[in-house]
Design a protein around this motif. Structure first.
Motif, PDB file in Angstrom:
ATOM      1  N   ARG A  83      44.765  19.105  52.259  1.00 44.03           N
ATOM      2  CA  ARG A  83      44.643  17.792  52.867  1.00 44.03           C
ATOM      3  C   ARG A  83      43.831  16.832  52.003  1.00 44.03           C
ATOM      4  NH1 ARG A  83      40.959  16.679  55.922  1.00 44.03           N
ATOM      5  NH2 ARG A  83      40.600  18.813  56.601  1.00 44.03           N
ATOM      6  N   THR A  84      42.826  17.371  51.335  1.00 44.66           N
ATOM      7  CA  THR A  84      41.984  16.491  50.534  1.00 44.66           C
ATOM      8  C   THR A  84      42.418  16.475  49.071  1.00 44.66           C
ATOM      9  OG1 THR A  84      40.448  18.298  50.223  1.00 44.66           O
ATOM     10  CG2 THR A  84      39.985  16.771  52.008  1.00 44.66           C
ATOM     11  N   LYS A 122      33.211  10.694  50.101  1.00 43.40           N
ATOM     12  CA  LYS A 122      33.756  10.822  51.454  1.00 43.40           C
ATOM     13  C   LYS A 122      33.581  12.271  51.902  1.00 43.40           C
ATOM     14  CE  LYS A 122      37.231   7.216  51.141  1.00 43.40           C
ATOM     15  NZ  LYS A 122      38.677   6.937  51.048  1.00 43.40           N
ATOM     16  N   PHE A 175      34.763  15.025  54.884  1.00 44.19           N
ATOM     17  CA  PHE A 175      35.624  15.358  56.018  1.00 44.19           C
ATOM     18  C   PHE A 175      35.282  16.762  56.497  1.00 44.19           C
ATOM     19  CE2 PHE A 175      37.845  12.444  53.242  1.00 44.19           C
ATOM     20  CZ  PHE A 175      38.329  11.479  54.117  1.00 44.19           C
ATOM     21  N   GLU A 190      36.932  20.135  58.707  1.00 50.10           N
ATOM     22  CA  GLU A 190      37.957  20.799  59.490  1.00 50.10           C
ATOM     23  C   GLU A 190      37.201  21.773  60.380  1.00 50.10           C
ATOM     24  OE1 GLU A 190      41.318  21.884  57.389  1.00 50.10           O
ATOM     25  OE2 GLU A 190      42.199  23.000  59.054  1.00 50.10           O
ATOM     26  N   ASN A 213      37.503  15.229  64.558  1.00 47.86           N
ATOM     27  CA  ASN A 213      38.681  14.626  63.938  1.00 47.86           C
ATOM     28  C   ASN A 213      38.646  14.800  62.413  1.00 47.86           C
ATOM     29  OD1 ASN A 213      40.751  13.032  63.001  1.00 47.86           O
ATOM     30  ND2 ASN A 213      40.357  11.362  64.454  1.00 47.86           N
ATOM     31  N   PRO A 214      39.591  15.559  61.858  1.00 44.03           N
ATOM     32  CA  PRO A 214      39.535  15.850  60.417  1.00 44.03           C
ATOM     33  C   PRO A 214      39.874  14.650  59.544  1.00 44.03           C
ATOM     34  CG  PRO A 214      41.517  16.803  61.382  1.00 44.03           C
ATOM     35  CD  PRO A 214      40.725  16.213  62.518  1.00 44.03           C
ATOM     36  N   GLU A 215      40.416  13.595  60.155  1.00 42.27           N
ATOM     37  CA  GLU A 215      40.798  12.422  59.372  1.00 42.27           C
ATOM     38  C   GLU A 215      39.644  11.442  59.209  1.00 42.27           C
ATOM     39  OE1 GLU A 215      43.859  12.498  58.235  1.00 42.27           O
ATOM     40  OE2 GLU A 215      44.457  14.229  59.444  1.00 42.27           O
ATOM     41  N   VAL A 216      38.582  11.670  59.951  1.00 45.51           N
ATOM     42  CA  VAL A 216      37.476  10.703  59.932  1.00 45.51           C
ATOM     43  C   VAL A 216      36.506  11.010  58.797  1.00 45.51           C
ATOM     44  CG1 VAL A 216      35.423   9.946  61.198  1.00 45.51           C
ATOM     45  CG2 VAL A 216      37.614  10.109  62.365  1.00 45.51           C
ATOM     46  N   ASN A 217      36.223   9.985  58.023  1.00 49.20           N
ATOM     47  CA  ASN A 217      35.244  10.123  56.948  1.00 49.20           C
ATOM     48  C   ASN A 217      33.852  10.053  57.551  1.00 49.20           C
ATOM     49  OD1 ASN A 217      33.592   9.924  54.738  1.00 49.20           O
ATOM     50  ND2 ASN A 217      34.272   7.854  54.177  1.00 49.20           N
ATOM     51  N   TRP A 245      34.658  10.255  67.436  1.00 52.41           N
ATOM     52  CA  TRP A 245      35.278  11.067  66.373  1.00 52.41           C
ATOM     53  C   TRP A 245      35.292  12.542  66.744  1.00 52.41           C
ATOM     54  CZ3 TRP A 245      31.004  13.868  64.953  1.00 52.41           C
ATOM     55  CH2 TRP A 245      29.759  13.244  65.178  1.00 52.41           C
TER      56      TRP A 245
END
Lengths: 371, 444
Positions: free
Chosen positions: A240-241, B402, B404, B406, B421-425, B438
């Motif tokens: 993903r990253t 950044k 993140f 998981e 939330n894995p999309e949130v920085n 989040w």
């Protein structure tokens, strides 16, 4: 008043026994001691014996190789290395007692190996294999380099050892590495009988109990040593990253056995989880049976044990689709290894979160009031 | 006026000091024992010296570990202060010193938050305010004057505080998981089946139900049964049985014993007077002051404010949306004890776009096992750790970072699900009391 209190207490009991007979007699029906005995005697002990047998095999093959540098003796040594390396994958999951105290994983399987350091050690002849500085210059990955990475053909590898200047040193280093593996194996074999009773006797889930150690080491091996080290790092980590591709970081880079070793590791994980006898003759009491006795379920109300086995098997199937050595395919962005990574990652919450929660294993002796 | 609301309660009525003195000694001795135990288990180093990173409370970032040997000195001070409390020596000073040093240590790292440490902190605070050293103390001996009477409030605030702890702990148990499914005891008890004597009972699901229901009933009612003279003795025997049982089954350290000695304060003046008479034979006592004490009115209002806060704090979770057990917004300081089995997992990834670099970070590289375990289930700690990584790599790479995560968590064995939330920085999220949007919803 005290009668009121006492009778209300009795009332609770009658309430539950009377109107819910099923709940009343329901019980966690699991013999923890039999479980630990099965893991000890049918999983760990034979794994240790098998590892010892293979360590012996490499030792013998190294001696013959030393005595007679030939393609034949090289190939025998190579195949002995493979057997031993495969047999290690099983023991890595049961990293308890002497296996843990000799720190088997760090001692024999740190990769990528440091070829430059190996050459430096050989040239200087001044090294202590036991020192922390040399963890990346010994064990199976170092042998992988010495038996495969020192030439493109068998003849080239042989000439590496036949070198008039450094040949002797190189053979000596090879022998030292094998001796170190043999010593490690001996320590484990000798230490196990003493430890066995401790392992089997502690049926609780406290720190240091057999179950707690088994579960924690199982998770560490699966998450960090398999998912990350064997798959994640070389193929770019968490997809993903978008990590950095580093195919040279695979296990068994030089021999190209990365796939077979990783598959063996996942197979071992399933076998250990099921408490399967080492020779696969019988499926004894394992973590799966323990979880079933506790009626542990996943989010979809499926049996947790099923979910773990199915997901691990799915990961194995993804691995089996890959024919080439991992180092070859890890160089491509979004390779099949990413599928393997994702499939392995799907096992992690099940074993690290759901399983540890269901078994209620402690990680520390420190106070904790449950919040 | 307050006195009008509580016409029968006389705030400043003269009461015999004996119950308060017993409490003072018991509390001081228990604290000293706790400190010695903590020290000898090597936990000072493990919790306050060895970690590379701590999780301070929001707004208390200035509170930091004193390192080695600073932390040992701090604990030594705390120990001396505990002795001061027990003996009633330089009492106000000792109590203040104990409160400050203990609370300071607790504020270093919220990993170590336990309801019973919070309890100790607030009791220590109340002890600063009450004149528990007027008799049976070194201070009285130094002054050559024993004064056996204290205003009623000084005993009652402690009784009220203890009652609140039990009552709220009981109230928190009145929810479906605890009552209808016997969770989390149904998970915990079978894992304790190696306990001597009662061990084999713990495998029965009924046992978890009995323990759950009895636990809720006990917590809700025990203050009342202790207050009422006719039930007091049997209630106290229950206190002993209950807390010894929990001590045998769970890793909760000194708490059961602290509660067993603390609840002695519910006993009558006569009981405590007899107790003290055995220890220190008295010649003569000062007669009670029938008019009572003239304490400043400000104290009265202070306690009204204080106890209002104590009553409201556990309910602050109402202000946040979502499942309290999942988001833990408003969970701490609310006497929710032994209420959930929560386990989590998190794997952080650090992304540095400018340098085209990204890599995974496993918390265990930087955190102790306990810190990691606690962080994995508590969103505010996840954020703090993400900020630690941001700051660390920002310095290292001199570029924008950044972070993140998981993560997965499970409550009461109901199946793991994605947590944050894995999309949130997380590097860009601010800390604070605002709602943590989040954190993924529990039922996503």
């Amino acid at each position: 008043m005290r009668y009121l209190k006492f009778s209300s207490f009795i009332l609770f009991i009658t309430f539950f026994t009377a109107c819910d007979k099923k709940t009343g007699s329901e019980k966690v029906d699991f013999d923890r001691e039999a479980f630990l005995v099965n893991i000890a005697d049918n999983v760990i002990q034979p794994s240790i014996e098998n590892f010892a047998f293979n360590a012996e095999g490499i030792t013998v093959a190294t001696n013959s190789f030393n005595a007679n540098l030939s393609i034949e003796s090289l190939n025998v040594l190579r195949s002995e290395l493979k057997e031993a390396w495969l047999s290690y994958q099983h023991l890595a999951f049961v990293h308890v007692g002497p296996v843990s105290s000799v720190n088997l994983r760090d001692r024999v399987n740190i990769f990528p190996t440091d070829a430059a350091l190996i050459e430096e050690n050989i040239a200087s002849q001044n090294y202590v294999l036991g020192s922390a500085a040399n963890v990346a210059a010994k064990g199976f990955p170092a042998l992988d380099y010495l038996l495969f990475g020192t030439g493109n053909t068998e003849e080239e590898v042989l000439s590496y050892y036949a070198d008039p200047d450094l040949g002797e040193n190189r053979l000596q280093y090879l022998t030292d590495l094998v001796t170190d593996i043999q010593t490690t194996s001996n320590l484990i074999s000798e230490g196990w009988p003493d430890y066995r009773s401790t392992f089997v006797g502690n049926t609780g889930t406290d720190v240091g109990s057999g179950t707690s150690l088994l579960v924690n080491e199982y998770n560490f091996q699966f998450d960090i040593r398999i998912k990350n080290a064997k798959i994640g790092f070389p193929s770019g980590g968490n997809p993903r990253t978008g990590g950095v591709l580093s195919p040279e970081n695979v296990e068994a880079y030089f021999s190209g056995w990365s796939g077979e070793l990783a598959e063996e590791a996942v197979k071992s994980s399933i076998a250990v989880f099921k408490g399967e006898h080492f020779d696969a003759s019988e499926d004894g009491l394992g973590l799966d049976d323990y979880l079933d006795a506790l009626d542990a379920r996943d989010r979809n109300d499926e049996l947790l044990s099923r979910a773990i086995i199915n997901q691990s098997t799915a990961a194995l199937e993804e691995m089996e689709k890959i024919e080439a050595p991992y180092s070859e395919i890890a160089s491509a962005e979004g390779s099949q290894l990413v599928n393997v990574y994702n499939a392995l990652q799907a096992v992690i919450p099940l074993i690290k979160v759901d399983m540890t929660s269901a078994l209620s294993v402690s990680i520390t002796f420190q106070d904790n009031d449950g919040d | 006026m307050v006195t009008n609301w509580l016409p029968t309660y006389r705030f400043n009525q003269a009461k015999h000091i004996a119950p308060l003195a017993t409490f003072r000694v018991a509390f001081g001795v228990m604290m000293l024992a706790s400190i010695i135990r903590f020290w000898s288990n090597g936990w000072i180093a493990k919790q306050y010296i060895e970690p590379e990173f701590y999780f301070p409370y929001y707004g208390f970032e200035w509170i930091q570990s004193w390192g080695n040997p600073g932390m040992y000195i701090l604990f030594a001070i705390m120990g001396i202060a505990a002795i001061g409390i027990a003996l009633g020596a330089f009492y106000r000073f000792s109590a203040t010193l104990f409160f400050l040093s203990f609370t300071y240590v607790e504020l270093i790292d919220k990993t170590n938050y336990l309801n019973h440490y919070y309890f100790v902190s607030i009791i220590a605070f109340l002890l600063i305010l009450v004149p528990a050293n007027k008799a049976y103390s070194i201070d009285a001996w130094r002054r050559k004057k024993q004064d056996f009477y204290v205003p009623a409030w000084s005993i009652h605030v402690i009784i009220l505080q203890l009652s609140l702890v039990y009552f709220f702990a009981g109230l928190a148990k009145l929810q479906p998981d605890w009552l209808l499914e016997a969770l989390p005891l149904k998970i915990w008890l079978p894992s304790r089946a190696d306990t001597p004597i009662i061990g084999s009972l713990l495998d029965y699901k009924l046992t978890a139900f009995i323990f759950s229901w009895f636990g809720a009933f006990y917590d809700l009612t025990i203050p009342f049964f202790l207050l009422w003279k006719r039930t007091r003795v049997i209630a106290y025997l229950t206190v002993i049985a209950f807390h010894f049982m929990t001590a045998a089954l769970f890793q909760i350290g000194m708490f059961p014993f602290i509660m067993v000695v603390s609840t002695l304060i519910f006993f009558s003046e006569d009981f405590h007077k007899k107790l003290w008479a055995k220890l220190i034979p008295q010649r003569k006592e000062v007669l009670p002051n029938s008019v009572g004490f003239a304490n400043p009115v400000v104290l009265k209002y202070f306690f009204i404010l204080y106890f209002s806060l104590q009553v409201l704090l556990p309910f602050r979770y109402i202000l946040y949306p979502g499942n309290l057990f999942w988001t833990e917004q408003g969970y701490r300081f609310s006497w929710r004890v032994m209420l959930m089995e929560k386990v989590g997992y998190s794997q952080f990834s650090v992304n540095i776009p400018e340098k085209k670099k990204s890599f995974e970070v496993f918390p265990q590289q930087y955190l102790t096992p306990v810190q990691e375990k606690m962080m994995n289930t508590q969103p505010d700690m996840v954020l703090q750790f993400a900020h630690f990584l941001r700051d660390k790599y920002q310095t290292e790479f001199d570029a924008e970072v950044k972070v993140f995560v998981e993560s997965y968590a499970t409550i009461n064995g109901k199946g793991s699900r994605p947590f944050i939330n894995p999309e949130v920085n997380l590097a860009s999220i601010k800390r604070g009391y605002q709602h943590k949007n989040w954190v993924l919803p529990y039922n996503q």
